[in-house]
Design an enzyme around this catalytic site. Structure first.
Site, short mmCIF file in Angstrom:
data_model
loop_
_atom_site.label_atom_id
_atom_site.label_comp_id
_atom_site.label_asym_id
_atom_site.label_seq_id
_atom_site.Cartn_x
_atom_site.Cartn_y
_atom_site.Cartn_z
CB CYS A 143 -10.81 -5.77 11.20
SG CYS A 143 -10.63 -4.25 9.67
CB SER A 178 -12.49 8.18 7.46
OG SER A 178 -12.48 6.62 7.89
CB CYS A 220 -5.40 4.69 2.97
SG CYS A 220 -5.84 3.26 3.03
CB CYS A 258 -7.56 7.87 1.52
SG CYS A 258 -9.29 8.25 1.58
CB CYS A 314 -10.03 1.41 -1.79
SG CYS A 314 -10.98 2.51 -0.99
CD GLU A 371 -3.62 -8.61 3.28
OE1 GLU A 371 -2.68 -9.20 3.61
OE2 GLU A 371 -3.97 -7.50 3.73
CB CYS A 379 -5.53 1.50 10.27
SG CYS A 379 -6.51 1.16 11.59
CG ASN A 426 -0.41 2.39 11.12
OD1 ASN A 426 0.02 2.41 12.54
ND2 ASN A 426 -1.77 2.06 11.23
N1 SAH Z 1 -12.93 3.08 3.54
C1 SAH Z 1 -13.27 3.00 4.90
C2 SAH Z 1 -12.36 1.78 5.80
C3 SAH Z 1 -11.01 2.29 5.70
S1 SAH Z 1 -9.86 1.60 6.57
C4 SAH Z 1 -13.07 4.37 5.61
O1 SAH Z 1 -12.76 5.31 5.16
O2 SAH Z 1 -13.35 4.62 6.53
C5 SAH Z 1 -10.26 2.04 8.23
C6 SAH Z 1 -9.67 3.23 8.84
O3 SAH Z 1 -8.00 3.41 8.78
C7 SAH Z 1 -9.94 4.86 8.09
O4 SAH Z 1 -10.25 5.47 9.20
C8 SAH Z 1 -8.86 4.86 7.34
O5 SAH Z 1 -8.87 6.26 6.91
C9 SAH Z 1 -7.70 4.53 8.25
N2 SAH Z 1 -6.45 4.57 7.84
C10 SAH Z 1 -6.04 4.28 6.28
N3 SAH Z 1 -4.52 4.14 6.07
C11 SAH Z 1 -4.23 4.55 7.32
C12 SAH Z 1 -2.90 4.85 7.77
N4 SAH Z 1 -1.91 4.64 6.90
N5 SAH Z 1 -2.58 4.80 9.06
C13 SAH Z 1 -3.55 5.00 9.69
N6 SAH Z 1 -4.78 5.01 9.58
C14 SAH Z 1 -5.34 4.86 8.20
#
Ligand code: SAH
Length: 389
Positions: free
Chosen positions: A133, A245, A147, A144, A140, A92, A364, A321
């Site tokens: 984006c 992050s 996420c 985390c 992934c 996406e 996100c 989120n």
């Molecule tokens: N792998 C990269 C890109 C990830 S997505 C990274 O870790 O930075 C981009 C951002 O969204 C990251 O900061 C990630 O931690 C955040 N993110 C992921 N899941 C989320 C959620 N459920 N709520 C809010 N932010 C989230």
């Protein structure tokens, strides 16, 4: 050179490949421009090339790396594109109009005010700016806990051709009054996990014979893979925007939510950020997803101030989120306000990232494909458990 990914070749590599085929070297530029300037991947449509040469390109595997399966539009103008790769894998990309320049999404990527050297997009045109984006992996591997992509696990990394195709396809979905301003590698996946493909994608997107994007308008977001941050800094002289992050002010908290912290703890990560060859007036974006009762206390905000001291940074607070794979909750509005106030009072520039594209699951960590992968993973696990019992 990526022999099996012809769309991912740079002009010099095309030249070598064409010479080996007995074709004239200047054709390299033509082929590259069709794909990376015009976003045309079908050799049949490359009208200034001879029919026999077009046939050879088709034989060599030149074709669109991705096709658009669905477009979802949210009320706030955010558009999510669901794209399918040749092997059926889905990724996406999200088009985010920057309705207000103080919008925190815009702050993820550099603004003109940050960087006097960057070509000011607003001066070139009065068209509305758009941030795109894009995803770098199908799923992934970072795990985390908050996420959806992390909970889904990794299926495979995207090839450079698949990364850049997201940009060319998304451009076709911009309205006439919109212009692509910033590109963020913040979709599904960890861009520095498959460093070579990410770096190649950046080279393709910034090549003057292609889209010629300014590296300053590209931001790579990472969970904090230290060797990747070092390579990115060296390979692009610090010109690529970096978002990290961080999500916690100490290892104890970070270990709980980001498994990679065990491998690259905060001390090493912060050192890599301090060593990143940032140009003057540029800052590193610190992403901080606020999770209720985990990392959102005033004491943690103060600890974060100490952690970031002396680092040219801007902080993006992202209220978590909710995702189905996790029990963790969004923070209370009051905690977000307090957290931001403490950072601001300490002199940090700090934004709360507004939730965009929520009703199309484009916010996100919510990319729906990831939720889908989690469901499939659970089904596989259940099946396995049923078989073994
Ligand atoms: N792998 C990269 C890109 C990830 S997505 C990274 O870790 O930075 C981009 C951002 O969204 C990251 O900061 C990630 O931690 C955040 N993110 C992921 N899941 C989320 C959620 N459920 N709520 C809010 N932010 C989230």
């Amino acid at each position: 050179m990526s022999a099996d990914d012809p769309v991912g070749r740079l002009p010099a590599e095309w030249q070598a490949a064409l010479e080996a085929l007995g074709e004239r070297a200047f054709r390299a530029k033509q082929v590259f421009r069709w794909m990376h300037q015009r976003g045309e991947f079908d050799p049949e449509k490359m009208s200034d090339l001879s029919l026999s040469f077009r046939a050879r390109l088709t034989e060599a595997g030149v074709s669109a790396p991705l096709s658009v399966e669905q477009v979802h539009e949210s009320k706030d103008g955010t558009r999510k594109l669901v794209l399918v790769a040749k092997d059926g894998a889905r990724v996406e990309s999200v088009i985010i109009p920057m309705t207000d320049l103080s919008d925190a999404d815009a702050s993820a990527a550099p603004s003109d005010e940050d960087d006097a050297d960057a070509a000011p997009v607003a001066a070139l045109t009065s068209r509305a700016r758009v941030t795109l984006c894009i995803s770098t992996q199908f799923g992934c591997a970072m795990g985390c806990v908050f996420c959806a992509s992390g909970q889904a696990g990794l299926m495979r990394g995207l090839r450079a051709s698949e990364v850049v195709a997201q940009v060319y396809l998304a451009k076709k979905y911009l309205r006439p009054d919109e212009q692509l301003s910033n590109l963020v590698f913040m979709g599904m996946g960890e861009p520095l996990h498959h460093y070579d493909e990410t770096a190649r994608a950046v080279r393709l997107l910034t090549h003057p014979e292609g889209l010629g994007m300014s590296p300053r308008r590209i931001t790579v977001s990472t969970v904090g893979l230290v060797p990747g941050i070092q390579r990115l800094g060296q390979d692009f002289a610090g010109k690529i925007g970096l978002a990290v992050s961080v999500h916690a002010p100490n290892d104890e908290t970070r270990d709980r939510i980001i498994p990679m912290n065990k491998k690259y703890p905060l001390r090493e990560l912060m050192q890599a950020l301090r060593d990143y060859p940032l140009p003057k007036r540029r800052r590193i974006t610190i992403e901080y997803t606020l999770i209720d009762g985990v990392n959102d206390s005033p004491a943690q905000a103060r600890e974060l101030c100490t952690l970031l001291r002396g680092l040219p940074s801007k902080i993006n607070l992202i209220p978590m989120n909710p995702i189905t794979a996790s029990e963790l909750h969004a923070p209370k509005a009051e905690s977000v306000r307090q957290f931001q106030e403490i950072l601001a009072a300490a002199g940090y520039s700090c934004f709360v990232r507004t939730r965009r594209g929520d009703e199309v699951a484009a916010a996100c960590g919510q990319l729906a494909m990831a939720e889908d992968l989690i469901k499939k993973k659970r089904e596989r696990e259940e099946l396995r458990a049923a078989k073994s019992s």
